[in-house]
Design a protein around this motif. Structure first.
Motif, PDB file in Angstrom:
ATOM      1  N   ARG A 145      42.508  -3.674  86.543  1.00 32.21           N
ATOM      2  CA  ARG A 145      43.670  -4.300  87.197  1.00 32.21           C
ATOM      3  C   ARG A 145      44.958  -4.099  86.401  1.00 32.21           C
ATOM      4  O   ARG A 145      45.685  -5.054  86.110  1.00 32.21           O
ATOM      5  CB  ARG A 145      43.405  -5.781  87.448  1.00 32.21           C
ATOM      6  CG  ARG A 145      42.248  -6.038  88.397  1.00 32.21           C
ATOM      7  CD  ARG A 145      42.204  -7.460  88.878  1.00 32.21           C
ATOM      8  NE  ARG A 145      41.969  -8.391  87.796  1.00 32.21           N
ATOM      9  CZ  ARG A 145      42.658  -9.524  87.615  1.00 32.21           C
ATOM     10  NH1 ARG A 145      43.646  -9.854  88.437  1.00 32.21           N
ATOM     11  NH2 ARG A 145      42.366 -10.329  86.634  1.00 32.21           N
ATOM     12  N   VAL A 146      45.252  -2.845  86.084  1.00 29.91           N
ATOM     13  CA  VAL A 146      46.492  -2.515  85.388  1.00 29.91           C
ATOM     14  C   VAL A 146      47.526  -2.067  86.427  1.00 29.91           C
ATOM     15  O   VAL A 146      47.297  -1.077  87.137  1.00 29.91           O
ATOM     16  CB  VAL A 146      46.277  -1.388  84.364  1.00 29.91           C
ATOM     17  CG1 VAL A 146      47.579  -1.086  83.624  1.00 29.91           C
ATOM     18  CG2 VAL A 146      45.178  -1.763  83.375  1.00 29.91           C
ATOM     19  N   PRO A 147      48.648  -2.741  86.560  1.00 30.84           N
ATOM     20  CA  PRO A 147      49.671  -2.336  87.533  1.00 30.84           C
ATOM     21  C   PRO A 147      50.448  -1.129  87.015  1.00 30.84           C
ATOM     22  O   PRO A 147      51.258  -1.245  86.101  1.00 30.84           O
ATOM     23  CB  PRO A 147      50.561  -3.570  87.667  1.00 30.84           C
ATOM     24  CG  PRO A 147      50.386  -4.305  86.384  1.00 30.84           C
ATOM     25  CD  PRO A 147      49.016  -3.996  85.871  1.00 30.84           C
ATOM     26  N   ILE A 148      50.194   0.029  87.593  1.00 32.13           N
ATOM     27  CA  ILE A 148      50.774   1.294  87.140  1.00 32.13           C
ATOM     28  C   ILE A 148      51.865   1.736  88.109  1.00 32.13           C
ATOM     29  O   ILE A 148      51.706   1.655  89.332  1.00 32.13           O
ATOM     30  CB  ILE A 148      49.690   2.379  87.038  1.00 32.13           C
ATOM     31  CG1 ILE A 148      48.691   2.032  85.926  1.00 32.13           C
ATOM     32  CG2 ILE A 148      50.307   3.749  86.789  1.00 32.13           C
ATOM     33  CD1 ILE A 148      49.274   2.041  84.531  1.00 32.13           C
ATOM     34  N   THR A 149      52.965   2.238  87.545  1.00 30.75           N
ATOM     35  CA  THR A 149      54.043   2.771  88.371  1.00 30.75           C
ATOM     36  C   THR A 149      54.528   4.090  87.785  1.00 30.75           C
ATOM     37  O   THR A 149      54.444   4.313  86.581  1.00 30.75           O
ATOM     38  CB  THR A 149      55.221   1.779  88.448  1.00 30.75           C
ATOM     39  OG1 THR A 149      56.260   2.352  89.251  1.00 30.75           O
ATOM     40  CG2 THR A 149      55.780   1.473  87.070  1.00 30.75           C
ATOM     41  N   ASP A 150      55.019   4.942  88.637  1.00 33.41           N
ATOM     42  CA  ASP A 150      55.653   6.186  88.200  1.00 33.41           C
ATOM     43  C   ASP A 150      57.172   6.090  88.323  1.00 33.41           C
ATOM     44  O   ASP A 150      57.878   7.062  88.089  1.00 33.41           O
ATOM     45  CB  ASP A 150      55.138   7.371  89.023  1.00 33.41           C
ATOM     46  CG  ASP A 150      53.669   7.655  88.749  1.00 33.41           C
ATOM     47  OD1 ASP A 150      53.246   7.458  87.591  1.00 33.41           O
ATOM     48  OD2 ASP A 150      52.951   8.046  89.682  1.00 33.41           O
ATOM     49  N   GLY A 151      57.652   4.928  88.713  1.00 33.92           N
ATOM     50  CA  GLY A 151      59.083   4.739  88.893  1.00 33.92           C
ATOM     51  C   GLY A 151      59.690   3.930  87.762  1.00 33.92           C
ATOM     52  O   GLY A 151      59.203   3.934  86.627  1.00 33.92           O
ATOM     53  N   ILE A 152      60.742   3.202  88.073  1.00 36.80           N
ATOM     54  CA  ILE A 152      61.432   2.384  87.084  1.00 36.80           C
ATOM     55  C   ILE A 152      60.556   1.186  86.718  1.00 36.80           C
ATOM     56  O   ILE A 152      59.998   0.522  87.587  1.00 36.80           O
ATOM     57  CB  ILE A 152      62.784   1.907  87.637  1.00 36.80           C
ATOM     58  CG1 ILE A 152      63.685   3.114  87.942  1.00 36.80           C
ATOM     59  CG2 ILE A 152      63.471   0.969  86.647  1.00 36.80           C
ATOM     60  CD1 ILE A 152      64.975   2.751  88.613  1.00 36.80           C
ATOM     61  N   ASP A 205      41.940   0.381  91.362  1.00 36.50           N
ATOM     62  CA  ASP A 205      41.043  -0.754  91.144  1.00 36.50           C
ATOM     63  C   ASP A 205      40.922  -1.561  92.432  1.00 36.50           C
ATOM     64  O   ASP A 205      41.919  -2.106  92.914  1.00 36.50           O
ATOM     65  CB  ASP A 205      41.571  -1.635  90.011  1.00 36.50           C
ATOM     66  CG  ASP A 205      40.513  -2.587  89.482  1.00 36.50           C
ATOM     67  OD1 ASP A 205      39.739  -3.121  90.303  1.00 36.50           O
ATOM     68  OD2 ASP A 205      40.453  -2.801  88.262  1.00 36.50           O
ATOM     69  N   PRO A 206      39.721  -1.656  92.995  1.00 37.28           N
ATOM     70  CA  PRO A 206      39.564  -2.372  94.263  1.00 37.28           C
ATOM     71  C   PRO A 206      39.761  -3.875  94.143  1.00 37.28           C
ATOM     72  O   PRO A 206      39.902  -4.570  95.156  1.00 37.28           O
ATOM     73  CB  PRO A 206      38.125  -2.036  94.672  1.00 37.28           C
ATOM     74  CG  PRO A 206      37.423  -1.740  93.378  1.00 37.28           C
ATOM     75  CD  PRO A 206      38.457  -1.080  92.513  1.00 37.28           C
ATOM     76  N   ARG A 207      39.795  -4.384  92.905  1.00 35.38           N
ATOM     77  CA  ARG A 207      39.931  -5.831  92.724  1.00 35.38           C
ATOM     78  C   ARG A 207      41.324  -6.344  93.071  1.00 35.38           C
ATOM     79  O   ARG A 207      41.488  -7.511  93.417  1.00 35.38           O
ATOM     80  CB  ARG A 207      39.616  -6.212  91.269  1.00 35.38           C
ATOM     81  CG  ARG A 207      38.199  -5.882  90.817  1.00 35.38           C
ATOM     82  CD  ARG A 207      38.079  -5.998  89.311  1.00 35.38           C
ATOM     83  NE  ARG A 207      36.770  -5.620  88.810  1.00 35.38           N
ATOM     84  CZ  ARG A 207      36.387  -4.372  88.601  1.00 35.38           C
ATOM     85  NH1 ARG A 207      37.203  -3.375  88.846  1.00 35.38           N
ATOM     86  NH2 ARG A 207      35.168  -4.107  88.147  1.00 35.38           N
ATOM     87  N   GLU A 208      42.336  -5.486  92.917  1.00 38.29           N
ATOM     88  CA  GLU A 208      43.711  -5.934  93.151  1.00 38.29           C
ATOM     89  C   GLU A 208      44.550  -4.762  93.649  1.00 38.29           C
ATOM     90  O   GLU A 208      44.614  -3.721  92.999  1.00 38.29           O
ATOM     91  CB  GLU A 208      44.311  -6.510  91.865  1.00 38.29           C
ATOM     92  CG  GLU A 208      45.705  -7.077  92.042  1.00 38.29           C
ATOM     93  CD  GLU A 208      46.237  -7.691  90.763  1.00 38.29           C
ATOM     94  OE1 GLU A 208      47.468  -7.881  90.678  1.00 38.29           O
ATOM     95  OE2 GLU A 208      45.442  -7.985  89.850  1.00 38.29           O
ATOM     96  N   HIS A 209      45.189  -4.938  94.782  1.00 38.49           N
ATOM     97  CA  HIS A 209      45.992  -3.873  95.381  1.00 38.49           C
ATOM     98  C   HIS A 209      47.101  -3.422  94.437  1.00 38.49           C
ATOM     99  O   HIS A 209      47.775  -4.233  93.809  1.00 38.49           O
ATOM    100  CB  HIS A 209      46.610  -4.369  96.691  1.00 38.49           C
ATOM    101  CG  HIS A 209      47.486  -3.359  97.353  1.00 38.49           C
ATOM    102  ND1 HIS A 209      46.997  -2.228  97.967  1.00 38.49           N
ATOM    103  CD2 HIS A 209      48.845  -3.304  97.487  1.00 38.49           C
ATOM    104  CE1 HIS A 209      48.002  -1.526  98.454  1.00 38.49           C
ATOM    105  NE2 HIS A 209      49.137  -2.159  98.174  1.00 38.49           N
ATOM    106  N   THR A 211      46.819  -1.736  91.652  1.00 33.33           N
ATOM    107  CA  THR A 211      46.455  -1.608  90.244  1.00 33.33           C
ATOM    108  C   THR A 211      45.451  -0.481  90.046  1.00 33.33           C
ATOM    109  O   THR A 211      44.856   0.023  91.006  1.00 33.33           O
ATOM    110  CB  THR A 211      45.855  -2.912  89.687  1.00 33.33           C
ATOM    111  OG1 THR A 211      44.587  -3.168  90.333  1.00 33.33           O
ATOM    112  CG2 THR A 211      46.789  -4.083  89.942  1.00 33.33           C
ATOM    113  N   GLN A 212      45.254  -0.090  88.786  1.00 32.67           N
ATOM    114  CA  GLN A 212      44.312   0.969  88.452  1.00 32.67           C
ATOM    115  C   GLN A 212      43.352   0.498  87.376  1.00 32.67           C
ATOM    116  O   GLN A 212      43.602  -0.479  86.670  1.00 32.67           O
ATOM    117  CB  GLN A 212      45.061   2.225  87.986  1.00 32.67           C
ATOM    118  CG  GLN A 212      45.929   2.862  89.060  1.00 32.67           C
ATOM    119  CD  GLN A 212      46.557   4.159  88.608  1.00 32.67           C
ATOM    120  OE1 GLN A 212      46.073   4.847  87.703  1.00 32.67           O
ATOM    121  NE2 GLN A 212      47.660   4.528  89.249  1.00 32.67           N
TER     122      GLN A 212
END
Length: 219
Positions: A145-152, A205-209, A211-212
């Motif tokens: 459940r790591v919230p990953i972004t490629d943006g700002i 990660d299926p546990r939380e939309h 996230t990875q």
């Protein structure tokens, strides 16, 4: 929570707000729910593992699950100072609580697994914390459940119901809202911070939309 309770909470949400993960009421809620929780099922991740550093492991809920199949496993939880002070009541010779990564690593000795589930995004400087965890040299690092972004990369304010924090059913009493800062993390920066490790698994990660989940193995 039954259907009527869910509808009532949606129509008439709590108005009182508490701030941050160090709040005594939040800490007490998580502690009491963890102490009374009885887990079921197996956890293949920890099968055969002897030492685990659990970053952001609350009052030891993951240890309660792990010890069902691995009674001799040694488990170090790294948490906020407030949680550590409260959770030490649950400490044993195989479960300990620390507010510093280095102290947890010293107690464990050789670390077979670093485990973290939905915690790194609440650390003010996530990359520095990841580097500190890598410096402890666990053989394997598993993130959920790591919230990953490629943006700002910008922090956001997140809220939850107090009763939803901690395992099992909600605590009795008047419910409140909990508010805290949540940080999105650059995917490239997250991977690069794991110096001396290679990515062996990465997926949504299926546990939380949004996230990875990751697995890193030490070179």
């Amino acid at each position: 929570m039954n259907f009527i309770q869910k509808v009532r909470r949606k129509l008439f949400p709590p108005t009182e707000v508490i701030e941050g993960y160090e709040n005594p009421e939040l800490v007490e809620t998580i502690f009491r729910k963890t102490a009374s929780y009885v887990p079921v099922g197996e956890w293949p991740l920890v099968a055969g593992v002897k030492t685990v550093l659990d970053f952001g492991g609350g009052a030891g809920i993951h240890y309660k699950i792990a010890r069902k199949q691995s009674p001799d496993i040694r488990w170090a939880v790294v948490e906020t100072s407030a949680m550590v002070r409260r959770a030490r009541e649950l400490a044993t010779n195989r479960l300990m609580f620390f507010d510093e990564i280095a102290k947890a690593a010293d107690w464990l000795g050789e670390i077979e697994l670093m485990h973290s589930n939905g915690a790194i995004q609440y650390v003010p400087v996530a990359i520095d914390t990841i580097k500190a965890l890598c410096a402890a040299r666990p053989a394997t690092m598993v993130w959920h459940r790591v919230p990953i972004t490629d943006g700002i990369v910008e922090p956001e304010v997140q809220t939850s119901f107090l009763s939803d924090n901690g395992p099992g059913l909600e605590a009795a009493g008047k419910d409140k809202l909990v508010r805290y800062a949540r940080h999105w993390i650059s995917g490239n920066a997250f991977v690069a911070a794991h110096e001396g490790y290679r990515v062996t698994e990465r997926a949504a990660d299926p546990r939380e939309h949004g996230t990875q989940q990751f697995r890193f193995t030490r070179h």
